[in-house]
Design a protein around this motif. Sequence first.
Motif: not given
Length: 593
Positions: A367-369, A433-436, A457-464, A483-484
């Motif tokens: 589940e997630g965005v 939220e941070t997505l993996t 990160a340049s558009v505000g999406l947090q990625i781990n 998720e990705i």
Amino acid sequence: MDHNSNHFLCLSAAVLPTTGTDEPIPVTIESLASILCCTPRNVKFILRKLEEQGFIHWQPGRGRGHISQLTFLRTIEEVLEGNFQELISKGKIKEAIELLSCGQVSDPLKERLLMVLNKQMGFRSESESTSGLDVLRITRNRHLEVLDPAYVYTAFESYLLGQIYSTLVTYDAASDSFLPGLAHMWEANEDHTSYIFYLRKGVRFHHGRIMTSRDVKETFQRLIDLNSPALSLYKDIERVELESDHRIRFELSRPNLFFLHMFSCIHMSILPFDVDLANEVSGTGPYRLLDLNEDVLVLTAFDYYYGIRPLLDRVEIWYLPEQASNERLYELPNPVQGELLPNIICNHSIDYPALGCRYILFNFHKEGVHQNLQFRQAIRILYSRAALIKELGGNRITPADSFLPWESSKRDFVEPALEHARNLLLASGYQGETLTFATKDKKEEREEALWFQERAASVGLQINLNLFNEFNSETIKKKNTAEILLVEEVLEDDWQWGMINYFNNKSNYLFSLLQNDQVMLFSKLLYEFTQSPKEERIKLLDQAEGVLRDNFWVLHGCHMNKKAQLNQSLFGLHTGSFGFLDISKLWIKTTSF
């Protein structure tokens, strides 16, 4: 590593860091005994051996109050490098690779030692027979996955199985036709519901027995018994009849115009019915498996191969640590003098654009965005094909909108601004939220993942980032995974088989990450695939890829170029399936007029 070197490294690790070589260090026999975990008497014996080999100079203290002095005459790196060179000179490749994992091997030293090791890769002529054996050594920086035709999916493992096993027919990409393999002839009835294969006589398995039609039947039955991930493509087969030892008939429930593709693929590699693959590997291919362990896979030419015997006598595939370069260096004999030439002459290269591409897909079991279409559209903008090629370059050659380069070439690529991705993220309900983001722990994939993380990160999406070594479909479905995912698909020469296998094989990334209702879309769309003529099959595959594109379930990246750096003395260059060189046709020219 020998005992003396181990003792030297143990002492130097405890004592040497505080000083340099050629500088006396005050020590006691008792302190050295503690370091070496032995008795004072054994310490004296060890010191004498180290001094004889020129590792140290030992000055024992004489009388009360006189402390002994130990002088190191060599550095840790010198001893490690000397040991490595000695192992290599004796052909102890396994032990040399193990030494690379020693904690005292610094990164700069490891780099130098890997260069030495690479020089041992490539061609060698060994005097193990009156004529000498021609040996090719190559390296891989990941462990091999399961070598079982029923389960195999990865490109390199499929390529290796193609050297060990044979199929009834073979696909020829140049003529887009089928050639005899283990079957010298075949025929079908008028409505393509019955096929007969006529098998060659006298074909031997590697364990010595002659192949018969029973082996073919049992190979097919094994796919059923093991519930092979590729089994769905064979569902039309109703009955298998053994008409003689060298004639076998397949009866189908409906017409199948794709049948020969199915029997030329790696999954229908013919196995002997009397050998358990878990205990012994035996095929009818040009090479037989001589050894397989965590360090090396060794193939040796099969003298009784029904086709043309390979010209290389042995092929060794060594596993190197992840730090090893993907670039393979080959030193080959001087064509005039028979001596090794420097690597600089290894300047003959071949390029072969691979069918397939690297791409992003989403884990719909979590589940997630990312379940939101607008979010996936934002990822499509972030994963810009034009920017990948412009900013990272490398082996990325053309933007992809399909796994097939000729289909991608028909598209017009418009890359929206990053600001549009920011707006789509907001519209999707993303709240910071941070997505993996997961990918294989390989150089190019890591590079691409870090590049994507920075753009996100340049558009505000947090990625781990999560780097994995092996893909496990069950693990990937769990809620605590990514998720990705960034992965790569490489298709065999028989691209129609490769594509339909992609949409049907239950062991691949797509099947593992889509929900059942999504998978069913492809089952319905491609139901008539095997009954259809070639042009209709191509249209169906294009429609299936259209579903992936339109729903943003798969985001194609770039088509990749594969390169091989080869010596000018290497002949018989034939690119096999998946873009790998066909080792069964390679040979080395070691003399010249």
